[in-house]
Enzyme design. Structure first.
Site, PDB file in Angstrom:
ATOM      1  N   GLU A 105       0.837  -1.207   0.000  1.00 13.52           N
ATOM      2  CA  GLU A 105       0.000   0.000   0.000  1.00 13.52           C
ATOM      3  C   GLU A 105       0.871   1.256   0.000  1.00 13.52           C
ATOM      4  O   GLU A 105       0.619   2.210  -0.745  1.00 13.52           O
ATOM      5  CB  GLU A 105      -0.892  -0.052   1.233  1.00 13.52           C
ATOM      6  CG  GLU A 105      -1.513   1.230   1.699  1.00 13.52           C
ATOM      7  CD  GLU A 105      -1.814   1.154   3.186  1.00 13.52           C
ATOM      8  OE1 GLU A 105      -1.024   1.680   3.994  1.00 13.52           O
ATOM      9  OE2 GLU A 105      -2.838   0.544   3.545  1.00 13.52           O
ATOM     10  N   ASP A 166      -4.983  -3.385  -2.856  1.00 13.69           N
ATOM     11  CA  ASP A 166      -4.903  -1.919  -2.907  1.00 13.69           C
ATOM     12  C   ASP A 166      -3.529  -1.443  -3.362  1.00 13.69           C
ATOM     13  O   ASP A 166      -3.415  -0.502  -4.154  1.00 13.69           O
ATOM     14  CB  ASP A 166      -5.296  -1.288  -1.566  1.00 13.69           C
ATOM     15  CG  ASP A 166      -4.474  -1.772  -0.383  1.00 13.69           C
ATOM     16  OD1 ASP A 166      -3.728  -2.755  -0.521  1.00 13.69           O
ATOM     17  OD2 ASP A 166      -4.604  -1.171   0.703  1.00 13.69           O
TER      18      ASP A 166
END
Length: 422
Positions: A105, A166
């Site tokens: 991330e 993500d």
């Protein structure tokens, strides 16, 4: 408050589209202006070449002053978290408040931020290429075109070496930004890397039945979390960019599936607030907020440390695309939080049930900053937006809190009018 760890799954590990996409990319590239390998950025920060949809608000005051507030926050963020701790010509984004020092991330955030800040930072491309080198050196064990989700202090992949969706979405998006900024004729062919990464995301991180994002390439069809999706992975503008970059209409199907889910979850489970749960379960039959812990905590079905990013992500698509569904979802969130706080950003808490009641009354930029993006969508929210912007601009970056600072900076980039979709 007790600082929360950056969201990541805490479980062990449980194509053919690339060739076609490559042909389509070749055809699309012929229509794009060439960028010299050593040229400056095509879209320097502060140039505002991509106007937002008509009616979008912006913080009050001279645009140059607003832009400078973003640059100041970026410089502090960069000093705190952009590191070269492991040699090899790598750059890494440090995450001291996450489960591990380096998480996917964070690298994705770094690539998107660095590409967007080019022009304000003379070292942007050097840092970006160092991040690319790092990501390429840490492939997922399940799909080598994806990024292993976690590394230790020595930059060794740990915890199964599998992926987190993500992070991969932002890595691919960052590569598309870089291709537009600098072209793909330098050290790295950004466009080629992006197309391969996008194909890998579709293959390994999107549920082939529901067209919804998986938690990572570890939650495949034989894994118990296969019918769970995380709302903070629903990056609608990214899906639009992937469609443009690859020519693959499957990304239209993926985008539409997520927009329908956002709308239905808001109307069925949060009609008065518009809030989304960290995790939605039962996607094969009846998608619904998690009931208790399914991955991280007993609040997996609440608006917590994952979903806090949703107003930023949904609002970003609303202002850049003008899409009616995204606008409606963003405005619902904005109307609720503005009323809930009485227009005082200092009253935004760090955890809400979908009904709107507070379950954690802390104060963190991860929760506060995203609402500045949804405020952009309501013509009647200028005073509210200015109050939010004032708090964001005045809040110093805490070098111990990578997560909140990263969300703060990216929300400021969007709210200042400096975000764009390649």
């Amino acid at each position: 408050m007790t600082q929360q760890q950056s969201p990541r799954r805490r479980l062990p590990v449980a194509g053919s589209l690339v060739a076609v996409a490559g042909l389509l990319v070749t055809a699309l590239a012929a229509t794009q202006p060439a960028v010299a390998a050593n040229a400056g950025p095509a879209v320097p920060f502060g140039s505002h070449q991509f106007p937002y949809t008509a009616g979008t608000l912006k913080p009050s005051g001279p645009q140059a002053a607003v832009d400078q507030q973003v640059v100041a926050t970026y410089k502090a963020w960069k000093a705190a978290f952009v590191k070269q701790n492991c040699g090899n010509g790598w750059y890494q984004v440090l995450s001291p408040d996450a489960d591990h020092p380096y998480v996917a991330e964070g690298q994705g955030y770094g690539m998107v931020v660095t590409a967007l800040m080019a022009g304000a930072d003379a070292d942007a491309r050097k840092i970006f290429d160092g991040l690319v080198k790092y990501t390429l050196a840490h492939p997922s064990v399940n799909n080598s075109h994806l990024l292993a989700a976690e590394q230790d202090s020595s930059c060794r992949s740990v915890d199964g070496s599998d992926s987190a969706t993500d992070g991969d979405l932002d890595v691919a998006y960052g590569l598309l930004l870089a291709d537009r900024q600098w072209g793909s004729g330098g050290t790295y062919d950004y466009k080629d890397l992006a197309v391969k990464h996008i194909a890998a995301i579709k293959k390994s991180e999107v549920n082939a039945t529901t067209h919804l994002t998986l938690l990572g390439d570890w939650s495949d069809s034989g894994e118990s979390h296969h019918w769970i999706t995380r709302s903070s992975d629903w990056m609608i503008d990214h899906f639009r960019a992937f469609r443009t970059a690859t020519g693959d209409s499957g990304w239209d199907t993926i985008r539409t599936a997520h927009q329908k889910l956002i709308t239905s979850q808001q109307s069925q489970y949060a009609a008065s607030t518009g809030l989304l749960a960290d995790f939605v379960v039962g996607t094969d039959k009846t998608p619904r907020p998690a009931s208790g812990k399914v991955l991280e905590s007993s609040h997996d079905g609440d608006f917590g440390w994952n979903a806090c990013r949703d107003p930023w992500r949904i609002g970003t698509d609303a202002v850049t695309s003008g899409d009616a569904a995204s606008l409606a979802s963003a405005r619902k969130l904005n109307g609720w939080i503005r009323a809930k706080t009485g227009g005082d950003p200092n009253k935004i808490a760090t955890g809400y049930r979908l009904s709107g009641s507070v379950f954690e009354s802390g104060d963190d930029m991860a929760f506060t900053a995203p609402f500045a993006v949804t405020a952009l969508t309501d013509p009647g929210s200028q005073t509210w937006l200015d109050a939010l912007w004032g708090k964001l601009a005045a809040t110093p970056v805490d070098p111990k809190l990578y997560y909140g600072a990263s969300v703060q900076l990216q929300s400021m980039i969007v709210a200042s009018g400096n975000y764009w979709v390649p």
